[in-house]
Design an enzyme around this catalytic site. Structure first.
Site, short mmCIF file in Angstrom:
data_model
loop_
_atom_site.label_atom_id
_atom_site.label_comp_id
_atom_site.label_asym_id
_atom_site.label_seq_id
_atom_site.Cartn_x
_atom_site.Cartn_y
_atom_site.Cartn_z
N LYS A 185 -15.72 25.12 -15.91
CA LYS A 185 -16.18 26.50 -16.03
C LYS A 185 -15.08 27.41 -15.47
CE LYS A 185 -18.42 29.19 -13.35
NZ LYS A 185 -17.70 30.47 -13.67
N GLU A 260 -12.00 24.63 -2.13
CA GLU A 260 -10.71 25.26 -1.82
C GLU A 260 -10.93 26.77 -1.84
OE1 GLU A 260 -8.09 23.75 -0.85
OE2 GLU A 260 -8.79 21.71 -1.20
N CYS A 294 -4.63 32.69 -2.48
CA CYS A 294 -5.31 32.24 -1.26
C CYS A 294 -4.33 32.01 -0.12
CB CYS A 294 -6.12 30.98 -1.55
SG CYS A 294 -5.12 29.57 -2.13
N GLU A 388 -9.63 38.87 4.54
CA GLU A 388 -8.75 38.53 3.42
C GLU A 388 -8.69 39.73 2.48
OE1 GLU A 388 -7.95 34.88 0.30
OE2 GLU A 388 -10.04 35.43 0.72
#
Length: 493
Positions: A185, A260, A294, A388
């Protein structure tokens, strides 16, 4: 802007309003469609099928039906499929890179990197079926005892928008290579780079029908994939917020899950560092792909003796980096992926300035193009220090002692990537050994991955699992213990 490079993998007629897989490995009509928007222009790039939970349930059943024959196929035959798929990416590299740049908003160099790494991941996967698949264990005389790796059955892969080809292929290729079927997906914002190009390559390579199902979708499709009875493992790459939901749902269904997730990654610059080199590394780590990585350098923790000069050099770089349409090939930064992400970035910058950070450069935008931004005097408690950002923001924080640098770097619930730059490798390494992270780089910045390395974070950056290189056999298989006797013997009962 029209694509002019010749190619065989890009075919809008195949995937327009469609999904891939089914029982016979074909492109079939979806009940819903969605436009794919080019971030740099705001124009429609493509129209694809959108999966709903019922579509996912059917795809999982088809994948489960196809998987046993694939696992039983001779290892060399399985390996050959991956080599052929890699060759397809290598053959059409220029056209694919141009398309990826348009769909993701990343510069052409980043898009070429994605294609090259995807081919590398396929070559690495080709070697997995030929690796030892188990161990002979000690046991009593007259009995054979061994442990072997067996596939999970069906692996569900949920991948993000930022590096869609790599971050899909990173799981799809080793999961297939170890004998699993895969239901992928990809993010609905990048369904072609993250899904349909992979389907096309494996289709051309002769992957048996049904083994790969590709279904772009929203959160409800992802939930259906996690809940599907046939799925034995979920490999998720994305935000910590979404990953927590995936992990909770997978735990409820007792599924193996690899998460992750995000990061708030720190680059420590010591007082003996070469400032030209340090500024170059810091700018790349903070600004590459608009900070939508990331591993992006979310904090630059610099010694107070050099922080002002390092900041000046960062400002110079930020003000001279060209921003624009990445398909032109003449820019360093492209657009952010969507308006929601742009507003998130801008809100963090504004809130941090209100809290006392100094806006040294940037902080403005036009459409989805956010200027490279430098903030100085960023302190713990400010949004730019704690959160973040996922945008092109270099947040600079001073420190006085090595102990303080370590404390600042470790002041986060994330734990993905850290780096230290300094002239003394011994000093930099000693600092690095005290940092709580899954990836550590001495005399480099925080954005690095070479496919052959184990990749994973800790804390809110992931659940401690690693993918890539030596980790793949452990991730995409499970151990089965087997004993064999020549004949059954009576027991004490």
């Amino acid at each position: 802007m029209a694509d002019t490079q010749p190619n065989r993998l890009i075919d809008h007629a195949l995937w327009s309003g469609r999904l891939f897989g089914g029982a016979d490995g074909t492109w079939y009509p979806a009940s819903e469609t969605r436009d794919v928007i080019e971030p740099a222009t705001g124009e429609r790039l493509a129209q694809v099928g959108l999966a709903r939970p019922a579509d996912v349930a059917r795809a999982c059943a088809h994948a489960a039906a196809a998987q046993p024959a694939w696992a039983a196929l001779a290892p060399r035959e399985r390996a050959a499929v991956f080599r052929r798929a890699a060759a397809a990416f290598e053959r059409d590299a220029d056209a694919l890179a141009h398309y990826i740049a348009r769909e993701t908003g990343g510069i052409l160099a980043k898009a070429h990197h994605e294609v090259a790494e995807a081919a590398t991941l396929l070559h690495l996967a080709a070697g997995l079926p030929l690796q030892p698949q188990g161990l002979v264990l000690p046991t009593t005389a007259g009995r054979l005892s061994y442990a072997r790796r067996v596939p999970h059955g069906v692996v569900g892969v949920i991948s993000p928008f930022n590096f869609p080809l790599i971050l899909s292929m990173r799981s799809v290729a080793p999961a297939l290579a170890t004998g699993n079927a895969v239901v992928l997906k990809p993010d609905a914002q990048t369904p072609i780079s993250g899904g349909f190009l992979i389907a096309r390559a494996f289709e051309e390579a002769g992957l048996p029908a049904g083994l790969l199902q590709v279904l772009p979708g929203d959160a409800d499709a992802g939930a259906a994939l996690v809940e599907a009875r046939e799925v034995g493992m979920i490999a998720f790459t994305g935000s910590t917020t979404a990953g927590r939901k995936v992990g909770e749902l997978a735990g409820h269904h007792l599924k193996k899950v690899s998460l992750e997730l995000g990061g708030k990654n720190t680059l420590i610059v010591l007082d003996d560092a070469d400032l030209d080199v340090a500024a170059s590394n810091a700018a790349f780590g903070a600004f590459f792909h608009q900070g939508q990585i990331c591993m992006a350098t979310g904090r630059i923790v610099a010694h107070r003796k050099i922080v002002a000069e390092l900041t000046r050099r960062l400002v110079e770089k930020a003000t001279h980096l060209p921003v624009g349409n990445p398909a032109s090939g003449t820019v360093a930064l492209g657009p952010l992926i969507n308006a929601r992400q742009l507003q998130h970035v801008d809100a963090i910058v504004r809130a941090s300035v209100e809290a006392g950070a100094v806006l040294e450069a940037g902080g403005t935008y036009e459409r989805l193009f956010y200027k490279p931004t430098v903030l100085s005097n960023v302190q713990p408690g400010m949004c730019a220090f704690d959160e973040e950002i996922f945008g092109p923001v270099a947040a600079v924080t001073p420190f006085d002692t090595d102990d303080e640098a370590v404390a600042l770097a470790n002041r986060t619930d994330y734990g993905l990537s850290c780096a230290v730059i300094g002239a003394s490798v011994g000093r930099a390494t000693a600092i690095g050994e005290r940092l709580k992270c899954g990836l550590l780089h001495i005399n480099d910045q925080t954005v690095a991955d070479e496919c052959v390395n184990p990749f994973g974070g800790r804390g809110q950056s992931g659940n401690g699992c690693n993918v890539g290189g030596p980790s793949d056999l452990d991730e995409y298989t499970q151990w089965q213990w087997v004993t064999v006797k020549g004949a059954a013997a009576p027991t004490p009962f």
